[in-house]
Scaffold this motif. Structure first.
Motif, PDB file in Angstrom:
ATOM      1  N   UNK A  25       0.003  -4.536  19.367  1.00  0.00           N
ATOM      2  CA  UNK A  25      -1.225  -3.827  19.699  1.00  0.00           C
ATOM      3  C   UNK A  25      -0.984  -2.331  19.917  1.00  0.00           C
ATOM      4  N   UNK A  26       0.259  -1.941  20.117  1.00  0.00           N
ATOM      5  CA  UNK A  26       0.544  -0.557  20.461  1.00  0.00           C
ATOM      6  C   UNK A  26       1.115   0.256  19.308  1.00  0.00           C
ATOM      7  N   UNK A  27       1.708  -0.384  18.322  1.00  0.00           N
ATOM      8  CA  UNK A  27       2.209   0.342  17.156  1.00  0.00           C
ATOM      9  C   UNK A  27       1.629  -0.286  15.896  1.00  0.00           C
ATOM     10  N   UNK A  28       1.449   0.523  14.840  1.00  0.00           N
ATOM     11  CA  UNK A  28       0.821   0.002  13.620  1.00  0.00           C
ATOM     12  C   UNK A  28       1.723  -0.993  12.889  1.00  0.00           C
ATOM     13  N   UNK A  29       1.101  -1.838  12.082  1.00  0.00           N
ATOM     14  CA  UNK A  29       1.812  -2.842  11.303  1.00  0.00           C
ATOM     15  C   UNK A  29       1.493  -2.677   9.830  1.00  0.00           C
ATOM     16  N   UNK A  30       2.534  -2.733   8.994  1.00  0.00           N
ATOM     17  CA  UNK A  30       2.380  -2.667   7.540  1.00  0.00           C
ATOM     18  C   UNK A  30       2.541  -4.071   6.975  1.00  0.00           C
ATOM     19  N   UNK A  31       1.616  -4.478   6.119  1.00  0.00           N
ATOM     20  CA  UNK A  31       1.688  -5.782   5.464  1.00  0.00           C
ATOM     21  C   UNK A  31       2.465  -5.621   4.159  1.00  0.00           C
ATOM     22  N   UNK A  32       3.622  -6.270   4.077  1.00  0.00           N
ATOM     23  CA  UNK A  32       4.538  -6.062   2.954  1.00  0.00           C
ATOM     24  C   UNK A  32       4.843  -7.384   2.246  1.00  0.00           C
ATOM     25  N   UNK A  33       4.736  -7.384   0.937  1.00  0.00           N
ATOM     26  CA  UNK A  33       5.112  -8.534   0.125  1.00  0.00           C
ATOM     27  C   UNK A  33       6.514  -8.366  -0.429  1.00  0.00           C
TER      28      UNK A  33
END
Length: 327
Positions: A25-33
């Protein structure tokens, strides 16, 4: 490549990559394949995250595994992934057939002179001696429309075989290729490392043809990110590409540790990996993970001449600043 209804794909990817916890919730997340094989920089990021400057500190990654590049193209076009491994043809098909807009931000591996080239194998006692002998046969491929499909299709046509009418093409992931061939489920199958090395050590098979016969110096897999993701999150994308760059540097600098990392991901025995990984008989890797845009343009031109793509300029995929190497 079919890019019709993708709701199921979006739901599946989001479910597979769901992240929970306060940190998310505090740092962004990248969705990676990702897929296998030959993504050592990403394998390092998966298995040795504390080695990286930004990963887990300034951003997180939701990793989702796919069988090949073309399903990841669909996921990128659907917005279910931010970045993913891609082949030149699959990415181009995403642009022409799925309105995908993306940047090529890094490169994983390419075929180099004298190195490994993805090939199709048959059993030693098979009556198949030439490409023409494949007519009426069951032929395996890792994924239809993926990175190997373009030169494969060209080779078959050059040998007098229509890949859409004269053979039954069956999708089989690289990890299951050897078993499919030995058990007779296919008459010929494409082989990639480390599965080719393992199969060759057992004997009983032979090479029928290799992709470098149709297209030398193939850029096999690259890293692409959706243009809207990069444009809206330039600093986040830059951190990701910096870690991809660092991952490639670590993979090449510490072969012993890379053998362990790849073993953890691919489950291939280290003695098998030892026979080829990061040696002269392996794929080539740019030390900074830099994309070879001129080589990719040559591939696009060949595909266009073969009637597989419209004319396309590779520079549409190049961001002015966010591209490996980034230190």
């Amino acid at each position: 490549m079919k890019l019709g209804s993708t709701k199921w794909l979006v739901a599946a990817v989001l479910a597979a990559g769901a992240v929970s916890g306060a940190q998310a919730q505090t740092i962004p997340t990248i969705k990676v394949g990702w897929t296998i094989p030959a993504e050592e920089s990403k394998y390092w990021m998966m298995k040795r995250p504390t080695e990286f400057t930004n990963l887990g500190k300034k951003y997180n990654i939701e990793w989702t595994q796919f069988q090949g590049t073309s399903p990841m193209t669909q996921a990128l076009a659907a917005g279910a992934l931010d970045c993913a491994t891609q082949g030149v043809l699959s990415l181009a098909n995403g642009v022409t057939g799925g309105n995908l807009k993306a940047y090529i931000v890094a490169q994983h591996v390419f075929e180099k002179p004298g190195g490994f080239s993805v090939y199709w194998a048959v059993k030693d006692d098979s009556p198949i001696k030439t490409i023409a002998d494949l007519k009426g046969k069951n032929v395996g491929i890792s994924v239809i429309g993926g990175g190997t499909y373009g030169p494969f299709k060209m080779l078959l046509k050059g040998g007098g075989v229509d890949p859409e009418k004269d053979i039954k093409l069956i999708e089989i992931g690289f990890a299951a290729s050897e078993d499919a061939l030995r058990q007779g489920r296919v008459d010929a199958i494409n082989m990639n490392q480390p599965f080719a090395a393992r199969m060759e050590a057992k004997g009983g098979t032979r090479k029928l043809f290799a992709l470098n016969e149709a297209m030398p110096n193939i850029v096999h897999i690259l890293e692409a990110c959706r243009a809207d993701f990069v444009d809206k999150n330039p600093e986040l994308a830059k951190m990701y590409v910096a870690d991809i760059t660092l991952g490639m540097k670590k993979a090449l600098a510490d072969r012993d540790e890379t053998l362990k990392v790849v073993n953890e991901v691919l489950k291939a025995p280290i003695p098998v990996l030892e026979t080829y990984l990061l040696k002269d008989n392996d794929f080539g890797r740019d030390p900074g993970a830099a994309p070879n845009f001129p080589a990719m343009q040559k591939m696009l031109d060949i595909y266009q001449e073969a009637g597989m793509l419209p004319k396309m300029d590779v520079m549409q995929f190049k961001h002015p600043t966010i591209v490996a190497p980034i230190q």
